[in-house]
Design an enzyme around this catalytic site. Structure first.
Site, PDB file in Angstrom:
ATOM      1  CG  LEU D  12      -1.917  -1.237   1.175  1.00 10.70           C
ATOM      2  CD1 LEU D  12      -2.694  -1.316   2.481  1.00 10.70           C
ATOM      3  CD2 LEU D  12      -2.879  -1.180  -0.010  1.00 10.70           C
ATOM      4  N   GLY D  13       1.957   1.190  -0.720  1.00  6.62           N
ATOM      5  CA  GLY D  13       2.723   2.421  -0.964  1.00  6.62           C
ATOM      6  C   GLY D  13       1.907   3.338  -1.851  1.00  6.62           C
ATOM      7  NE  ARG D  14       4.529   8.088  -4.716  1.00  5.54           N
ATOM      8  CZ  ARG D  14       5.737   8.540  -4.405  1.00  5.54           C
ATOM      9  NH1 ARG D  14       5.853   9.641  -3.684  1.00  5.54           N
ATOM     10  NH2 ARG D  14       6.815   7.920  -4.796  1.00  5.54           N
ATOM     11  CG  MET D  15       3.214   3.404  -7.737  1.00  4.30           C
ATOM     12  SD  MET D  15       2.399   4.385  -9.048  1.00  4.30           S
ATOM     13  CE  MET D  15       2.194   3.126 -10.333  1.00  4.30           C
ATOM     14  CB  SER D 131       3.118   4.174 -17.370  1.00  4.28           C
ATOM     15  OG  SER D 131       3.735   5.448 -17.471  1.00  4.28           O
ATOM     16  CE  LYS D 199       5.751   1.429 -16.341  1.00  5.66           C
ATOM     17  NZ  LYS D 199       6.876   1.467 -15.440  1.00  5.66           N
ATOM     18  CD  GLU D 206      10.040   7.441 -17.478  1.00  2.00           C
ATOM     19  OE1 GLU D 206       9.045   6.685 -17.568  1.00  2.00           O
ATOM     20  OE2 GLU D 206      10.730   7.516 -16.437  1.00  2.00           O
TER      21      GLU D 206
END
Lengths: 349, 349, 349, 349
Positions: D12-15, D131, D199, D206
């Site tokens: 449950l990190g930011r992502m 992404s 990816k 990128e």
């Protein structure tokens, strides 16, 4: 005088055969080596037999040299893709205490796996990065060695015979006294894998240096059809020379900062074929160049020149084709650009 | 309401014609512009005349608009190689106070020479880097402008008409109130030359970004014939995908970090021609990409990506051929290597 | 025996003084040269006078050598930024028929302007790219020469004295009979500018080759703190060697493909300072490297390696700083990434 | 209406947290998903519980959702280095028929190993390259998916909720009718690993695109202290602008060829911090950029731009230091050059 070292060279291609020959012709009589040879090609073995080397008809013949008092040594010199299986096949016929040398172009991290497996059999492993190519027989080979110290030291007479020796170059200012190993042209770099690691990077440098000359000579050649230098809007001056690359590569060989053995070879190539008419420009690459850049990436170490020189080889074989189609497609979309039917550059294919 | 600005567009190629049309269709009625047009091709002039633009039959016709109270404006939009002579020819028919706009792809350092010469005639000079390509008529053009402040400000109604306007993109977080010039899509960057300088670098960036996509898509394509990954000596695993580039370029258009207008165009190209069968991969380059890298070198500023993307275009046209022959010659000399007759890479030409 | 050539060396820095000395010590007695010297520093002139050279107290002293029957020769060897003005100042005191040699690092396209101007005075111009550095006095200089044929030929005795001579390297296989100019270490490359053009590219190659060694040695050094190689998710192996660069650069000097004079110098540097502790890594660049890449761009000739090596020098001086701030800013915006406070790489500064 | 899909988000990190939130807020009511959450940090779980998600106190709690008729789904979203062990720990509590999604930044060749092992337990594996970064919660995520067709299809409702949807960008010209998956912002690229492969290359692109902007902006910045352009020997002109990068990045956002989301972010960064004063320019890199170039090398596919952009990051962290010391050492040896004490470039550190 100690008993002669028992050496078998397995793999009698250009490199393997010359390794055997150079040892034979340059070994110090006070440290004799008895050399036998094997190859999957009976013809290759027969050729060497005619030159006086002891021929083996199968790897099983290795067994006759098993001798705890004078453990045998096997120099494996086969193409990279069959090295692992050859080492395994050789090991079957050896006893604990023997030493296998891998003199080929093996990835250094594979050495460690090979050495670990051999260790379970009590067999020693030494990796030897071997530079010198077709000239090695006469000039001697530059040897970069990895392995355990006592194992490597026992092989010294062999390395001394193979290496060019201190006289092959002027001594580096500041060095005097007895020449070091490295000054003689061989060097025990570190533990297993270190020899091939140093050789890998040696080849990476070779790629970069070769590309430096090639790009420079390309720009010398570009003057043949003229280089246009824009001056003000719509104007230009032009460089038009008709340079003689054979002479230019020759003049650089003496006294210049770019004098090198690669340049010597370039001058030789131009002497034989001044227009390089015999070459199509499709340039192969081998494992070492690739591993060098991939390892630099693992290390987080920039290697822009080595990477560009490696990728230039991919491009020489047309592997940029799809990318270039993408560029053309984009240009057509945003600018309505049509691909040039004719060359705009003097040197366009 | 002030008198209508008197504008002549000289050069009615795709860009020039669309510049005239876009101004005509988007000009704010409170700042009217009266547009006349000229081209060396009478047909091009006739086409625009049918659309309602005032045709000039020769540059001498410019004289009729000379008016000290409302000095005329000439937008020169011709190929770079004839820009200087066109500016000279136009200036012959203008009076002091007039303004010449160079909207083409001129080297910024040439602008300064052009402006200095025009200044001796009392004529103003403005350089306008114009991006937007064939889509500009509908989407508007991104304008990078160089020149003296009052001269540029007088032209604002023209720039407003040409630029996409603030609604063309979401406003940048943190920006509120009346949109700035730049948010409207045009920007007075600095003195003469600054517009073309910024446009030059814009194009340099374009080269680099295009190459980034092209290289990535090339690597997606490489999976079609399999990528071999060496594992241990002699072994390898293989990547075999048959990826659909049209769908992949499409999926990246929404929510991904690499979403861009170049990607939009790439997706369009794939929709029309999924295998890019219509392209040979011979990619042209123009002045801006070259000047960017040459200027970076003068500045001592590294530009590895921009340089590599520029040089990739040279290579796409085969200009690495001689260099590759040199590499092959060296390899033959030191290693006895013969050039590969057959491809070793899956994608080799 | 013909009358002695009258040569004045103008500019007595390290290079100019050694040019005078080498000619003096190596001139063939059958083709004598009488050497006078001048420098803006009276001390520099005095030093040479003590060594027996004829001192000039001002450029006006050149006049005494004007002699239609034996036109004088002036070798200008001054920093690039004062070369043009020095040539002008020298020319003031010469008569038609004299020859000015520019032995410095002048851009080849400037030679043409200098030569054209001198031609209006009837003075000949010869450009000589001079490689050899501080070792040239003893080893001889490699000379790349541009100019008109008869003018250059008259100078041959001087070039023979300066060049290393054929014995400085083994003759290229295939060459026999009387050694060519190039084999002696000097070469008349073509018309005015051709000498400096070839020297320019020589230096471009030098940049690329130097970077190849530097990148390779960097990767050897990287093993000191360990290189982590990811294996499967979350796992890695590590390369940990503690390699001795002084010995490795030495072992490559004999028999290896990368043997070169640059490598000889590297080995010397390591012998004096094994950890390179005396260097900070801020690397200058000079005109030739820049001109080479800029000329390659004009020619549409890829030079990825030369460009990367040039730009690596810009980066060594921190000129990538602003670009890297931009990257950090982007990363923070799209990923919320905070810049690393601590090094994640073993070798991070 | 079918039974709700049972989904647990592990990590449950930011992502991970945003993945859960976006599914919850955007799921089509006709295809309900019941979401539970787990993290090694009880605080992270508690935060999500407050937002209405079902908290799990340990991975063992997964067992309650085992249901042959409605096999559960676990989305693993943890740092790469703990992904493999997390997948193993999760699998312990699942039954055959369940599906594990790896949404992290895993190397695609590791996916295959993970999937093969899970297959022995009858558990399905899907890799999802994700992404969108911190903006994904609002904008939606771009999803690149690998796995078996029926397994992936069952997850479609989840992907639809996460993806931006077709309205997030104008439709590509030529596309009409019902939008494809890819147009909705998610795409089933191919078998296991294909999602992360695509990816990976996305991130490689990128890197290249980011570097293109950064290099260009660096060159804009260089005009602040002046760029010297050599003209003739000793002479130069100078470019002196004081450009406003915030406005320039803004003007490019509308109508220009380089408009992109990365440029949007750049403009945002400049709006917040016009001088980028908050950044030091030490730029991290992650696995994808490295794997892209290493894979290109395995493929023999040139990727000069991607490689240069990756290596630029290594350099930003000072990893070129040792190489630069080698260059300085060489220069001192052949030319007697002393390292510059002071900057010669306007922008030198």
């Amino acid at each position: 005088m100690s008993a002669a070292l028992q050496l078998t060279v397995v793999g009698l291609g250009r490199m393997g055969a010359n390794i055997a020959r150079r040892i034979n012709s340059h070994i110090d009589p006070s440290t004799p080596v008895s050399i036998s040879v094997y190859d999957v090609s009976p013809d290759a073995v027969a050729t060497m037999a005619k030159e006086g080397f002891t021929p083996l008809s199968s790897l099983a013949d290795l067994k006759q040299y098993n001798n705890a008092a004078n453990p045998q040594i096997v120099w494996v010199m086969v193409p990279a893709e069959v090295t692992a299986q050859t080492i395994k096949a050789v090991a079957e016929h050896l006893e604990a205490g023997a030493t296998i040398i891998d003199g080929g172009n093996t990835f250094y991290r594979d050495d460690i796996a090979n050495a670990d497996w051999l260790k379970t059999l009590g067999i020693n492993f030494v990796d030897v990065g071997t530079s010198g190519g077709v000239y090695g027989l006469d000039r001697g080979f530059s040897l970069m060695i990895g392995g355990d110290k006592p194992v490597v030291e026992r092989l010294n007479p062999i390395f001394v015979a193979l290496a060019p020796g201190v006289a092959a170059a002027e001594r580096t200012p500041g060095k005097d006294g007895a020449p070091s190993q490295a000054e003689n042209g061989f060097y025990h770099c570190g533990p297993v894998g270190a020899g091939h690691y140093v050789k890998m990077i040696h080849n990476g440098i070779e790629y970069g240096a070769m590309a430096a000359y090639a790009e420079g000579l390309n720009l010398l050649d570009a003057t043949r059809n003229g280089i246009k230098h824009p001056t003000a809007v719509g104007g230009h001056t032009e460089t038009n020379y008709d340079l003689n690359m054979a002479e230019i590569s020759e003049v650089w060989r003496r006294g210049s900062v770019v004098a090198s053995w690669l340049l010597d070879l370039t001058a030789t190539a131009y002497t034989e074929d001044p227009a390089l008419a015999g070459y199509t420009g499709s340039v192969s690459d081998s494992g070492e160049g690739r591993w060098t850049v991939q390892t630099a990436i693992d290390a987080g170490t920039p290697a822009n020149v080595l990477s560009a020189s490696l990728m230039g080889r991919f491009t020489s074989r047309g592997n940029d084709l799809y990318a270039n189609k993408v560029l053309s497609a984009m240009r057509k979309k945003f600018g309505g650009h049509v691909e040039a039917k004719n060359n705009q550059d003097p040197k366009k294919k």
